[in-house]
Design an enzyme around this catalytic site. Structure first.
Site, PDB file in Angstrom:
ATOM      1  N   HIS A 551       0.824  -1.211   0.000  1.00  0.00           N
ATOM      2  CA  HIS A 551       0.000   0.000   0.000  1.00  0.00           C
ATOM      3  C   HIS A 551       0.859   1.263   0.000  1.00  0.00           C
ATOM      4  CE1 HIS A 551      -3.216   2.608   2.230  1.00  0.00           C
ATOM      5  NE2 HIS A 551      -3.109   2.929   0.963  1.00  0.00           N
ATOM      6  N   HIS A 556       1.568   5.042  -2.774  1.00  0.00           N
ATOM      7  CA  HIS A 556       1.740   6.408  -2.268  1.00  0.00           C
ATOM      8  C   HIS A 556       3.147   6.951  -2.505  1.00  0.00           C
ATOM      9  CE1 HIS A 556      -1.993   7.061   0.191  1.00  0.00           C
ATOM     10  NE2 HIS A 556      -2.071   5.747   0.037  1.00  0.00           N
ATOM     11  N   HIS A 742      -3.960   0.972  -6.317  1.00  0.00           N
ATOM     12  CA  HIS A 742      -4.248   1.583  -5.017  1.00  0.00           C
ATOM     13  C   HIS A 742      -5.638   1.223  -4.533  1.00  0.00           C
ATOM     14  CE1 HIS A 742      -5.620   4.833  -2.267  1.00  0.00           C
ATOM     15  NE2 HIS A 742      -4.458   4.533  -1.709  1.00  0.00           N
ATOM     16  N   ASN A 746      -6.346  -0.646  -0.995  1.00  0.00           N
ATOM     17  CA  ASN A 746      -6.770   0.322   0.028  1.00  0.00           C
ATOM     18  C   ASN A 746      -8.206   0.121   0.495  1.00  0.00           C
ATOM     19  OD1 ASN A 746      -6.207   3.004   1.523  1.00  0.00           O
ATOM     20  ND2 ASN A 746      -8.133   3.379   0.452  1.00  0.00           N
ATOM     21  N   ILE A 889      -6.572   9.054  -0.722  1.00  0.00           N
ATOM     22  CA  ILE A 889      -6.772   8.797   0.703  1.00  0.00           C
ATOM     23  C   ILE A 889      -5.759   7.773   1.158  1.00  0.00           C
ATOM     24  CG2 ILE A 889      -8.426   6.939   0.383  1.00  0.00           C
ATOM     25  CD1 ILE A 889      -8.483   9.603   3.182  1.00  0.00           C
TER      26      ILE A 889
END
Length: 889
Positions: A551, A556, A742, A746, A889
């Site tokens: 993740h 990110h 993602h 997520n 997010i």
């Protein structure tokens, strides 16, 4: 030299006076009036909680203040250069100002205000406008959404759209002109020459000079190491290594803030106080929109408040911060069955009212409900909604490896017993101790060799990645094992576990190798309870690796430097900027907030996930294995042995587990993205030579490699960006990582990990040994032993709160295949994008069909949770479905 430096302030003032007095210059008779509309949102609108009473009156007053000479606009010619201007800049039209508020305009967003504006324009002398300069002489900033000109040139209906979506601060905050371009798309070589200097200067302004502390109105994109995670001024407990810039701890770069160094360590950047953390610098246009920020603060407050207010105070007063739940029923009672998008009640009006200054009024009303509920209540996670015990089964344990929140680790077993790649000179013998005799009785009559020959053996391997850290982690209150889990593919397409190996470093030293125990599926009694515990240790490892690597690191962290490079090197009118920009929305902000409260020393991640203070350091060590081209989905599946190339198979790949929901749906999404990117890129680049000659594109890719991922700059695997295919492949990977991957790792967090015993984030003790009281307790109350192993009450509640916040789809989410504005005038690009949207709609229908097929047992499993994480469109809240365009997010 900027226009502000060319025209002194007195000159600007003179122009204002001339315009206000209706003064005319030679040739006025040839001028016409171009009517336009300016749409903006004032800062006060974005600050107020509700739109009633005095607040609405104040907002109207604020809007009215912009009428007059508070905001000026000047059109720039796209075809006529001013010979008096250095660089051959386009000629400027006369100043124009916001006129009347257009009250009949339908608002797309609450708080938008539309103003009329009129430009004097001599088409014969100036040609067609292609950009404009805006100056804000008001004392407050505003958000400029767009400017639209009607009948801007000869011919009926010639409409020019300037898509802005940018904050404009008072002119005193800038040392340059704020310039916005029309919605045309131009390669650098095709840009109208009068506009080219403005394009180049805008990029120069966005790059900045790499010095100074950034202020909120700055629009500077620059790089820094992850040197802001620690807080050495607070003591040695808060010291953390700098990530990035060293062979020991390589890392992708983050956005630079320019904050001063700490007093203790000049290499570490000082941190903002927690109370100011939400103001951590990112370029202003990268910050959450007001709806997103409102939702984010509201749900963060709700989750934290309902834990801390009733629970934390109670635990503090009784001195029981590490209190355990006594049984699973106590955990089930912390959930209530309510709609996924409705917040839970809380019972402290004062706290929330004092810190919720920017929360949407409707959310605030929900937050302030008071039903005298004494215990925190969370939505029921989907994994226990249909069946409270199915999560414990071996079938569900395996199914989540291909259809859960971390379906990207499982791989084909290529040698038996599994071998380690750790350096034997440092770590001794680390090869697996699992034997043929332990597993061959579970292979449906096959030998190990035959099962491997027919691609029936798989492994979930968390051994090599964790073993270097096990000794250090186990010196804290956390106790983990390095694990290997062997799996067998059954005839019905499901997996069953064969063995779990739990390994510890040799107590005499790392160089003496691992000390390992092997557990196999047991029936009832102690053997069955030991097996359940062994699965728990695997789940702990998978949960931590998921959060930190699958993740955080692989989406990110690796995308942020690409966001920075794109804004620094590709103009907003460049086709690749327009292609990628939607996939970068909110990424820098959520990453900055993560550095401030989640991944920092003593933050939520260190407090709730097993590596503790070694969490980010471990992710840096594993970044050494990151290879950009291998994160294309087909390449990833082939690398893990989950697929083989087959020209006769769909997408050219044959999956070795045909019912592998992540891969099945993922390949459909991947293919759709790649087709869209290919259609788009080939429209603008008609040859490989055009790729090579595009100076902005080459600078962008050079900076991605050498600056953004500077610790990897010498790797031979980087695409050279010399061909259209390399551009298509690279952009497809970037969009895949930012959107679909993602989403897959997520938004399943709360559905699966919201019930923490299913995916515990840490373990507090090792497996009980025969002859100990813990072993005897395992005979009488195995669930209690489990609850003494996984996080205690407070850590569990904190973990659930965090997961709930991170798993929500925002109310302003924009999903894959959608855009929320007029992003280009190019018909061919728009048609290709429309085909992309239609293809995604087809994929949605296919996913529904697959989930309804009872023969595909991995699609829902006994927990009855259909695989929807790669369903293109989603819903607000904890829906567990939908692919947002970006890592938002």
């Amino acid at each position: 030299m900027t226009l502000i430096s060319c025209f002194s302030e007195p000159m600007i003032l003179l122009q204002h006076i001339v315009a206000a007095c209706g003064g005319k210059k030679k040739g006025d008779s040839n001028k016409k009036m171009i009517k336009g509309t300016v749409v903006l949102i004032t800062k006060d609108v974005l600050d107020y909680n509700d739109f009633f009473g005095d607040a609405l009156s104040n907002i109207r007053e604020e809007v009215d203040e912009f009428v007059g000479q508070q905001v000026s606009l000047q059109l720039i010619s796209a075809v006529r250069a001013d010979p008096a201007e250095n660089g051959g800049r386009g000629k400027l039209g006369n100043l124009a100002y916001l006129e009347d508020v257009i009250t009949t305009k339908t608002q797309a967003v609450v708080g938008e205000s539309a103003f009329s504006v009129s430009f004097e324009w001599d088409e014969e002398e100036l040609g067609i406008p292609g950009a404009f300069i805006i100056n804000n002489f008001h004392h407050r900033e505003f958000f400029l959404k767009n400017v639209i000109l009607e009948d801007a040139s000869s011919g009926e209906g010639h409409r020019i759209v300037f898509l802005c979506n940018s904050w404009v601060y008072p002119a005193k905050n800038y040392t340059y002109d704020r310039v916005f371009f029309s919605n045309q798309t131009y390669l650098p070589s095709e840009m109208p020459k009068p506009l080219l200097p403005f394009r180049e200067e805008e990029l120069k302004n966005l790059r900045g000079d790499g010095t100074g502390e950034r202020q909120e109105w700055d629009r500077v994109y620059d790089y820094a190491y992850y040197n802001d995670l620690g807080d050495p001024d607070k003591g040695t407990t808060y010291v953390r290594p700098v990530l990035g810039g060293s062979p020991e701890y390589p890392y992708p770069r983050r956005g630079r803030t320019g904050r001063p160094p700490t007093k203790t360590d000049p290499k570490s950047e000082s941190r903002l106080p927690v109370i100011n953390g939400i103001n951590i610098y990112v370029p202003r246009d990268e910050r959450f929109g007001h709806l997103k920020m409102s939702d984010f603060i509201a749900y963060a407050l709700k989750s934290a408040a309902q834990v801390f207010l009733p629970e934390f105070e109670s635990l503090i007063s009784h001195g029981k911060l590490d209190k355990d739940y006594d049984n699973l029923e106590e955990i089930y009672r912390i959930y209530e069955d309510r709609p996924d998008d409705q917040p839970a009640p809380t019972n402290d009006d004062g706290l929330l009212r004092s810190i919720s200054g920017s929360i949407n009024s409707e959310i605030l009303k929900e937050l302030l409900r008071n039903d005298k509920e004494k215990n925190p209540k969370f939505p029921v996670p989907k994994v226990i909604k249909g069946d409270k015990s199915a999560w414990k089964t071996d079938a569900e344990f395996c199914r989540q490896m291909v259809a859960g929140v971390n379906p990207v680790i499982i791989s084909l077993l290529k040698e038996f017993p599994p071998r380690s790649k750790l350096n034997p000179e440092i770590y001794g013998k680390q090869d697996s101790t699992i034997t043929r005799e332990q597993v061959e009785n579970m292979l449906d009559g096959l030998t190990v060799d035959k099962a491997m020959e027919t691609n029936r053996l798989f492994i979930l391997d968390h051994h090599d990645s964790l073993m270097p850290y096990v000794r250090r982690i186990n010196a804290t209150s956390t106790k983990i094992y390095a694990t290997r889990t062997l799996l067998f593919l059954q005839e019905d397409g499901t997996l069953k576990p064969l063995a779990i190996e739990l390994s510890l470093p040799n107590p005499n030293g790392d160089e003496f190798g691992a000390v390992s125990k092997v557990y196999t599926p047991g029936g009832n009694g102690v053997e069955g309870s030991l097996w359940q515990l062994a699965k728990t240790y695997v789940a702990v490892n998978d949960s931590g690796v998921h959060q930190l690597i699958s993740h955080w690191l692989h989406t990110h962290a690796v995308i942020e430097p690409i966001v920075i490079a794109t804004n620094r090197q590709l103009s907003v009118v460049h086709p690749i900027h327009k292609l990628l920009h939607p996939h970068f929305r909110d990424t820098m902000t959520i990453n900055a907030l993560a550095r401030q409260t989640l991944t920092n020393a003593g933050g939520f991640i260190e407090s709730t996930v097993f590596p503790g203070k070694y969490a980010m350091e471990m992710s840096a060590v594993l970044y050494k294995d990151w290879v950009f081209p291998e994160h294309a989905l087909p390449a990833d599946l082939i690398k893990r042995g989950m697929a083989v190339e087959d020209p006769n198979a769909r997408h050219g790949l044959r999956l070795l587990i045909q019912d592998y929901p992540f891969a099945v749906d993922g390949l459909e999404i991947w293919s759709a993205i790649k087709t869209w990117v290919e259609d788009y890129c080939k429209y603008y680049y008609r040859s490989d030579e055009m790729i090579q000659e595009d100076e902005e594109l080459q600078s962008w890719w050079k900076e991605v490699r050498e600056e953004g991922h500077g610790d990897k700059k010498d790797e031979p695997w980087w695409p050279k960006m010399q061909s259209r295919q390399e551009l298509i492949d690279s952009c497809t990977i970037i969009i895949w990582l930012s959107s679909a991957l993602h989403a897959a790792v997520n938004f399943g967090q709360y559905p699966y990990a919201g019930f923490l015993p299913n995916r515990p984030t840490l373990s507090r003790r090792l497996i009980p040994e025969p002859g100990t009281p813990e072993y005897d307790e395992l005979k009488t109350d195995p669930d209690k032993v489990l609850l003494k192993t996984v996080p205690p009450q407070l850590q569990m509640l904190l973990g659930i709160s965090l997961i709930e916040i991170l798993s929500r789809h925002a109310s302003d989410e924009v999903y894959l295949g959608q855009r929320d504005h007029e992003w280009t005038n190019d018909v061919n690009a728009l048609e290709a994008f429309e085909r992309f949207g239609k293809k995604l709609a087809e994929i949605e229908g296919k996913i529904v069909e697959l989930n309804n097929n009872p023969g595909l047992k991995n699609r829902s499993g006994s927990v009855k949770v259909p695989y929807t994480l790669l369903f293109p469109t989603g819903e607000v809240g904890l829906s567990g479905k939908g692919i947002p365009n970006s890592i938002s997010i």
